[in-house]
Design an enzyme around this catalytic site. Structure first.
Site, mmCIF file in Angstrom:
data_model
loop_
_atom_site.group_PDB
_atom_site.id
_atom_site.type_symbol
_atom_site.label_atom_id
_atom_site.label_comp_id
_atom_site.label_asym_id
_atom_site.label_seq_id
_atom_site.Cartn_x
_atom_site.Cartn_y
_atom_site.Cartn_z
ATOM 1 N N ASN A 1 0.867 -1.175 0.000
ATOM 2 C CA ASN A 1 0.000 0.000 0.000
ATOM 3 C C ASN A 1 0.908 1.230 0.000
ATOM 4 O OD1 ASN A 1 -1.787 2.039 0.515
ATOM 5 N ND2 ASN A 1 -2.646 1.142 2.380
ATOM 6 N N ARG B 1 -2.785 -2.321 -3.189
ATOM 7 C CA ARG B 1 -3.984 -1.538 -2.942
ATOM 8 C C ARG B 1 -3.955 -0.353 -3.901
ATOM 9 N NH1 ARG B 1 -5.120 3.163 1.258
ATOM 10 N NH2 ARG B 1 -7.350 3.276 0.968
ATOM 11 N N HIS C 1 -13.022 2.405 0.841
ATOM 12 C CA HIS C 1 -12.955 1.370 1.891
ATOM 13 C C HIS C 1 -13.618 0.060 1.448
ATOM 14 C CE1 HIS C 1 -13.034 4.836 5.072
ATOM 15 N NE2 HIS C 1 -11.790 4.489 4.827
ATOM 16 N N ARG D 1 -12.091 15.403 8.173
ATOM 17 C CA ARG D 1 -12.861 15.707 6.953
ATOM 18 C C ARG D 1 -14.297 16.084 7.301
ATOM 19 N NH1 ARG D 1 -11.340 10.221 3.898
ATOM 20 N NH2 ARG D 1 -9.565 9.975 5.287
ATOM 21 N N GLU E 1 -7.896 -5.311 5.906
ATOM 22 C CA GLU E 1 -7.901 -4.980 4.472
ATOM 23 C C GLU E 1 -6.766 -5.685 3.737
ATOM 24 O OE1 GLU E 1 -8.349 -0.850 5.940
ATOM 25 O OE2 GLU E 1 -9.277 -0.486 3.999
#
Ligand code: AMP
Length: 393
Positions: A7, A84, A173, A234, A377
């Protein structure tokens, strides 16, 4: 088969090596602050339940150096590499073996994920040089959401903005939502195709997903990971007119406003802190804005649960995951309070128990099981990498 999951971020490289026959992690680590004068290298090896960790401060000039450091630290064999990739756009409905066309398509999606896709592509190119001949697979955050119907993924803008500029909801996600949905079905002893689930990935970034019989019907993030519930820094969903209002009335540039919405809003915008552990501490000391930030966050999560219950018609499970979802009993209790009309009843004592294993937290009268399922993940990426390679033999 040993699969290395990579990743690559703009200034970091995270990696994990899995033995897929035994479904265990063999090694993993992170190179942080790539390109800065002082980088941090952390590497872990796992053996029979034991973890051995090394951490060093070292200059990591660029991603190439980071990759080489990683390759030197991994002593086990590597059979395949799973990457990823954040934004697959509409080009990729599932994980894909990487070739020149795939790399070109990832590059074409750069405008939709300018902070993520370019470093992801750097990681792919470096891994091809470093591990020549090893199969490489791209697993996109957006894959799982490609089943969202048109009525849910389109914004009510002039239609040609979609056809010309690809403006639509993509969702993110996806690997996490898919992993916890499958895991929950297995834990419930059911097929995912029998279940309607609402999965809540609540970490520094947050997204909620409505999954009907294994198919994603809607998700809270949008064209970018800025939409949906408010997050650590955010803003989440806003009245779109606020953007223009800020430009007209504050003198901020588009770039500055973007920075505020991504880095200085959400929980941090309201109370100055983005980590819920710190926010709860402040709140316990009587800080009104810390308390308000938690109330707002839980309220927004509650609204999405209600909306997705309506989308699904019947809910067979709520699944909480990621840093906040797995660990924050206060947020869960507030978000799930007074939801018995939806058949959702939390057991407050069970909710307070911390465990790194999947477990349920619903009351005996709850029609809807409520699960906490730690996400993984990297393992999901490794699993999909194996599936792609098996199918391409
Ligand atoms: P993630 O992005 O999944 O790593 O989640 C990170 C966020 O999870 C942190 O910023 C915290 O807000 C939250 N978090 C992590 N651990 C805890 C904890 N033990 N209690 C409450 N919140 C936590």
């Amino acid at each position: 088969m040993n699969v290395l999951v990579i990743n690559t971020g703009s200034s970091s490289l995270k990696y994990q090596l899995f033995d897929m026959e035994n479904q265990i992690a063999l090694a993993g680590g992170v190179m942080e602050r790539i390109g800065e004068s002082q980088g941090i290298m952390t590497h872990k090896t796992f053996s029979q339940g034991d973890e051995h960790k090394t951490k060093k401060t070292i200059t990591i000039e660029d991603h190439q150096k980071a990759m080489h450091l990683m390759a030197e630290l991994i002593t086990q064999k590597i059979d395949a590499i799973g990457h990823r990739v954040v934004q697959g756009g509409e080009a990729f409905k599932s994980a894909t073996r990487i070739n020149e066309n795939v790399k070109n398509a990832i590059q074409e999606n750069n405008p939709l994920a300018p902070l993520h896709n370019p470093p992801n592509l750097i990681g792919i190119r470096l891994a091809e040089d470093l591990f020549p001949g090893k199969p490489q697979v791209a697993v996109f955050d957006t894959n799982f959401h490609q089943t969202i119907p048109e009525k849910a993924y389109l914004y009510a803008l002039p239609y040609e903005y979609y056809t010309k500029h690809k403006i639509r909801k993509y969702g993110f996600h996806g690997t996490s939502h898919k992993y916890v949905a499958k895991k929950t079905a297995a834990l419930m002893g059911k097929n995912l195709e029998e279940l309607n689930l609402i999965t809540l990935h609540l970490g520094n970034g947050c997204s909620i997903c409505a999954i009907k019989q294994g198919i994603c019907l809607d998700t809270s993030m949008g064209m970018t990971p800025l939409a949906g519930v408010m997050m650590g820094t955010r803003s989440g969903d806003l009245d779109p007119a606020i953007f223009g209002f800020l430009m007209d009335n504050t003198g901020m540039s588009q770039k500055q406003i973007d920075e505020v919405l991504n880095k200085k809003s959400g929980l941090k915008g309201i109370c100055g802190l983005n980590d819920l552990r710190d926010i709860h501490d402040r709140s316990a000391q009587g800080d009104k804005l810390a308390k308000l930030a938690v109330e707002m966050f839980a309220y927004q999560i509650k609204k999405y649960i209600g909306a997705y219950a309506a989308v699904l018609g019947r809910v067979d499970g709520l699944v909480f995951t990621a840093g906040v979802g797995e660990n924050d009993e206060i947020v869960r209790a507030k978000a799930l309070a007074d939801m018995s009309v939806f058949g959702i009843e939390l057991d407050l004592a069970k909710n307070d128990v911390r465990s790194s294993e999947p477990h349920t937290i619903h009351g005996t009268n709850s029609r809807v099981p409520i699960w906490i399922v730690p996400t993984n993940e990297e393992l999901q990426i490794a699993t999909e990498t194996c599936q792609v390679l098996k199918n391409s033999i």
